[in-house]
Design a protein around this motif. Sequence first.
Motif, short mmCIF file in Angstrom:
data_model
loop_
_atom_site.label_atom_id
_atom_site.label_comp_id
_atom_site.label_asym_id
_atom_site.label_seq_id
_atom_site.Cartn_x
_atom_site.Cartn_y
_atom_site.Cartn_z
N ARG A 105 0.87 -1.17 0.00
CA ARG A 105 0.00 0.00 0.00
C ARG A 105 0.91 1.23 0.00
O ARG A 105 1.41 1.66 1.04
CB ARG A 105 -0.95 0.01 1.21
CG ARG A 105 -1.96 -1.12 1.22
CD ARG A 105 -2.94 -1.00 0.07
NE ARG A 105 -3.97 -2.03 0.06
CZ ARG A 105 -3.88 -3.18 -0.60
NH1 ARG A 105 -2.80 -3.44 -1.32
NH2 ARG A 105 -4.85 -4.06 -0.56
N GLY A 106 1.12 1.78 -1.20
CA GLY A 106 2.05 2.89 -1.32
C GLY A 106 1.45 4.24 -1.02
O GLY A 106 2.12 5.14 -0.53
N SER A 107 0.15 4.39 -1.31
CA SER A 107 -0.50 5.68 -1.14
C SER A 107 -1.97 5.49 -0.83
O SER A 107 -2.51 4.39 -0.97
CB SER A 107 -0.33 6.54 -2.41
OG SER A 107 -0.87 5.86 -3.53
N VAL A 108 -2.62 6.57 -0.42
CA VAL A 108 -4.04 6.54 -0.11
C VAL A 108 -4.83 6.67 -1.41
O VAL A 108 -4.63 7.62 -2.18
CB VAL A 108 -4.42 7.67 0.86
CG1 VAL A 108 -5.93 7.68 1.10
CG2 VAL A 108 -3.67 7.50 2.17
N ARG A 109 -5.71 5.74 -1.66
CA ARG A 109 -6.54 5.78 -2.88
C ARG A 109 -7.96 6.22 -2.54
O ARG A 109 -8.28 6.54 -1.39
CB ARG A 109 -6.55 4.41 -3.54
CG ARG A 109 -5.16 4.00 -4.07
CD ARG A 109 -5.25 2.79 -4.97
NE ARG A 109 -3.97 2.48 -5.59
CZ ARG A 109 -3.82 1.58 -6.54
NH1 ARG A 109 -4.85 0.89 -6.99
NH2 ARG A 109 -2.62 1.35 -7.07
N ASP A 110 -8.81 6.20 -3.56
CA ASP A 110 -10.16 6.74 -3.40
C ASP A 110 -11.02 5.95 -2.42
O ASP A 110 -11.87 6.50 -1.75
CB ASP A 110 -10.87 6.81 -4.75
CG ASP A 110 -10.22 7.79 -5.71
OD1 ASP A 110 -9.36 8.56 -5.23
OD2 ASP A 110 -10.56 7.79 -6.89
N LYS A 111 -10.80 4.65 -2.34
CA LYS A 111 -11.68 3.82 -1.53
C LYS A 111 -11.01 3.46 -0.20
O LYS A 111 -9.94 2.85 -0.18
CB LYS A 111 -12.02 2.53 -2.29
CG LYS A 111 -12.78 2.79 -3.59
CD LYS A 111 -13.07 1.48 -4.32
CE LYS A 111 -13.82 1.73 -5.62
NZ LYS A 111 -14.10 0.47 -6.35
N PRO A 112 -11.60 3.82 0.91
CA PRO A 112 -10.98 3.51 2.21
C PRO A 112 -10.80 2.02 2.44
O PRO A 112 -9.87 1.60 3.11
CB PRO A 112 -11.95 4.14 3.22
CG PRO A 112 -13.23 4.33 2.49
CD PRO A 112 -12.87 4.56 1.06
N GLU A 113 -11.70 1.20 1.87
CA GLU A 113 -11.58 -0.25 2.08
C GLU A 113 -10.30 -0.81 1.47
O GLU A 113 -9.85 -1.89 1.83
CB GLU A 113 -12.80 -0.98 1.53
CG GLU A 113 -13.08 -0.74 0.06
CD GLU A 113 -14.04 0.40 -0.19
OE1 GLU A 113 -14.68 0.41 -1.26
OE2 GLU A 113 -14.16 1.28 0.69
N ASP A 114 -9.66 -0.05 0.56
CA ASP A 114 -8.40 -0.49 -0.02
C ASP A 114 -7.29 -0.52 1.02
O ASP A 114 -6.30 -1.24 0.86
CB ASP A 114 -8.01 0.46 -1.16
CG ASP A 114 -6.76 0.01 -1.90
OD1 ASP A 114 -6.78 -1.11 -2.44
OD2 ASP A 114 -5.77 0.76 -1.91
N LEU A 115 -7.48 0.23 2.10
CA LEU A 115 -6.46 0.30 3.15
C LEU A 115 -6.77 -0.61 4.33
O LEU A 115 -6.10 -0.55 5.36
CB LEU A 115 -6.31 1.74 3.64
CG LEU A 115 -5.89 2.77 2.58
CD1 LEU A 115 -5.81 4.16 3.18
CD2 LEU A 115 -4.56 2.39 1.95
#
Length: 383
Positions: A105-115
């Motif tokens: 996980r390199g960066s924060v993306r649009d969907k919080p569930e990605d993190l």
Amino acid sequence: MRILHTSDWHVGKVLKGRSRHEEHIRVLGQVVEIARAERPDLVIIAGDLYDTAAPSPDAVRVVTRALSALRQTGAQVLAIGGNHDNGQALDALRPWADAAGITLRGSVRDKPEDLIITGTTEGGERWQVAALPFLSQRFAIRAVEMYDLTAAEASQTYADHIARLIGRLATGFDEPGVINLLTAHLTVVGASTGGGEREAHTVMGYAVPATVFPPGTHYVALGHLHRSQSVIGPCPVRYSGSPLAVDFGEEENVSSVAIVDVSADKAAKVRDVPVTSARTLRTVRGSLDQLSTVNLPDAWLRVFVRETPRVGLREDVQEMLPDALEVRIDPDMVPDKAGERMAQRAGRSPRQLFGDYLDNRGNAEEGVRELFDELYDEVSSTK
């Protein structure tokens, strides 16, 4: 479940012009050996895999091979981006990582569930990790806007942004029987810096209070500060520190990784396992005669020479101590000219001070002093 927590590898680091490539190979090899011996269910690398946002091919090979070797121990592997990493470049590696069973996980993306990363250990324990890569102040504002916060909320401080993001990511931490983990790359108020961190991302509004972490979190695995330490907070919060000292400001640090044993109904127990494969960093002081007795064959050296400054002194020290990466004159050997000059100027007239200046410059041209006297008299008479 058992966790191996490490961070701040800084692969690709060059120390005073000297590559540390071989050291990083040995250090990460030892981290893999620790994982084989400790048999963690999960390995967390909490950011700064690289020392630069544009790592060399050699550095990329070292990191990807280390991640693969950690995965081959049987552990799940999760790595997040730090302030030295290029988050988007790490995200570009996600197809490779996914195929290798590694979570990046390199960066924060649009969907919080990605993190939110979930898993189950071989023993049947369920776990979930809220993974928050490093966010600059600019991208922290953008990130909170992604999650539908109001304009007023988006105008708050960096710490408020981080607190809201973590709160959003931790909405599922109330599920019973699940081990709730959080990893982030940031500075917590009250923690001690290791000495080699990038100051602009350590202070100046980047520090957040430990209260941003939800009380229901069983363990918070942090990166960014290079000294291994626990931080007082509403839940167990810890920096693993760097597995090698990256600069001379860190020579007193004990390099290690953290081994964490935690369950849904028991407090986390943490112990540090030393990492000893890197060369140590040492500062030595003395005259040339004293330095000739220094015997530190496995250390990089910073040398403060107690000798009167002269041409060729640095070369003499480096010939005597080939591993001296930095050579300076000891500050005690450099006279404080400023105070002396102030004392010499006290009570002297502008004419006398200008005359001293001309003497020091070796200017003996006739008429210069007289011209200054005429100019000074003209300026003085107009006041």
